[in-house]
Design an enzyme around this catalytic site. Structure first.
Site, PDB file in Angstrom:
ATOM      1  CG  ASP A  84      49.843-120.662  -6.246  1.00 16.07           C
ATOM      2  OD1 ASP A  84      48.926-120.626  -5.406  1.00 16.07           O
ATOM      3  OD2 ASP A  84      50.936-121.212  -6.030  1.00 16.07           O
ATOM      4  CG  HIS A 212      15.081-137.131   4.138  1.00 20.30           C
ATOM      5  ND1 HIS A 212      14.261-138.212   3.913  1.00 20.30           N
ATOM      6  CD2 HIS A 212      14.519-136.093   3.454  1.00 20.30           C
ATOM      7  CE1 HIS A 212      13.247-137.865   3.154  1.00 20.30           C
ATOM      8  NE2 HIS A 212      13.380-136.580   2.851  1.00 20.30           N
ATOM      9  CD  GLU A 288      11.026-131.099  -0.414  1.00 22.58           C
ATOM     10  OE1 GLU A 288      11.199-129.996  -0.991  1.00 22.58           O
ATOM     11  OE2 GLU A 288      11.513-132.181  -0.812  1.00 22.58           O
TER      12      GLU A 288
END
Length: 408
Positions: A84, A212, A288
């Site tokens: 599987d 954050h 960022e």
């Protein structure tokens, strides 16, 4: 049960194999069954606890053990392997490349069991049709937990599998599937299924995405990227970090922590590391966006000072902010590279990625295959959790977005 049979031309044996890890990596074991293809009679069972390993390693070890048992019974037989694990079946069939360095020697070992020219075929089956090998693998893991070796004479796997009333398209009830990450300890919460739609591709690599905690710039929604003052967490942000750290530590499923290099992420990640005992690894690619001249300004202030630049930026992800910042297209390429590095480094594991609004939105967008403009249609709260599963065939599944239940 065990039985012997002499080798003979034209004989076909069926090998059913399975393996699993309770933790991935964690305590692992495998099970394999050899059957006569014509009668379905079980000719041999084998299982073993192999210590700490991943699901994929355990699956391959089960395959190798099953092939060896078949070779001992009938070296000249044709063999049909039924598993599987989509990953093992596709790799051993030659349809998927074997890129992971841990898998390459195991695949080579499996191919070497029978001599060149032997007929070995591979077939994927649903997990519910691999119950016998699944139960053997779990018996081996249970024995290992007790500090014992699996014993064929004490095995009830064949009877358990034969007596199961579970439909073929459902997972086995009451027994953790060997191919999925089972709970690490008795009483722990059951793990989620390893995949939602389609064939089982083995355990995914899960990136748990944590924005954050709040900084002094967050409440007024000021642009705060990688080109500004690099603010620290506010008092509220530190409380948020502590809350999410407690929630993640209570779940106990994380296996690594990765953080953006910016201070607000490092402080948030440090709170999680303190509660979980995990080290923090810095990844530059998940920082960022650099918002250029807009850093520290509110949206209203940018609209007032740079109206044309803002309108162009909102109209295209290829446009940079004023002053030489990064376009969202540029950030997407950077984040995608970082994502691929993390998937290669932490294959099959659950990793906390402490990052920012834009990287989380990008990873969610890419997982969904959504258009670039969808970045402007997502909202993410401070200290929110999102999650993406990545599978062996390259597909991804967004499992969670902007969860803040731990902050209530």
């Amino acid at each position: 049960m065990t039985a012997g049979r002499s080798a003979g031309a034209g004989l076909t044996l069926v090998v059913e194999a399975d393996g699993g890890s309770r933790g991935n990596p964690g305590p692992a074991g495998y099970g394999a069954v050899v059957r006569d293809a014509g009668s379905g009679q079980v000719l041999r069972e084998t299982a073993e606890y192999i210590g700490v390993a991943t699901n994929n390693v355990a699956e391959y070890r089960g395959l190798i053990a099953g092939l060896r048992a078949a070779h001992e019974l009938a070296p000249a037989a044709e063999v049909l392997v039924r598993m599987d694990s989509k990953l093992v079946v596709e790799q051993m069939s030659g349809r998927w490349k074997i890129k992971h360095p841990d898998m390459q020697p195991l695949a080579a070992e499996a191919k070497a069991v029978f001599p060149p020219g032997s007929v070995i075929r591979y077939e994927w089956i649903p997990r519910a049709k691999n119950k016998h090998a699944d139960r053997l693998a779990n018996e081996a893991m249970d024995a290992g937990k007790r500090g014992e070796r699996w014993s064929a004479g004490e095995s009830t796997a064949e009877l358990d599998a034969a007596g199961s009333a579970v439909p073929d398209d459902a997972p086995a009830a009451g027994v953790p599937s060997a191919g999925a990450s089972a709970p690490a300890e008795e009483g722990a919460a059951e793990s989620a299924p390893s995949s939602g739609w389609g064939p089982d591709l083995g355990p995914p690599t899960t990136l748990v995405l944590l924005r954050h905690g709040e900084t002094p710039l967050t409440p007024s929604k000021r642009f705060s990227g990688s080109g500004g003052t690099d603010p620290e967490l506010s008092g509220a942000g530190r409380r948020q970090a502590a809350a999410v750290a407690g929630a993640l530590a209570e779940r106990g499923t994380l296996q690594a922590v990765v953080s953006s290099p910016l201070r607000r992420c490092r402080e948030t990640a440090a709170a999680v590391a303190k509660r979980t005992g995990l080290d923090v690894r810095i990844e530059e690619g998940i920082r960022e966006t650099d918002f250029g001249a807009w850093e520290g300004l509110s949206f209203a202030e940018v609209r007032e000072r740079y109206p044309d630049d803002l309108e162009a930026w909102l109209g295209s992800t290829g446009v940079r902010p004023t002053g030489g910042g990064e376009s969202f297209d540029e950030v997407t390429r950077r984040v995608a590279v970082a994502r691929d590095k993390l998937l290669a480094r932490y294959a099959g594991r659950k990793v906390l990625v402490v990052t920012h609004v834009t990287p989380v939105k990008i990873l969610a967008r890419l997982a969904l295959g959504a258009p670039p403009e969808s970045l402007f249609r997502m909202e993410l709260s401070a200290a929110s959790l999102s999650s993406v599963d990545y599978y062996a065939d390259g597909t991804a599944s967004l499992r969670l977005l902007n969860d803040t239940g731990h902050l209530r």
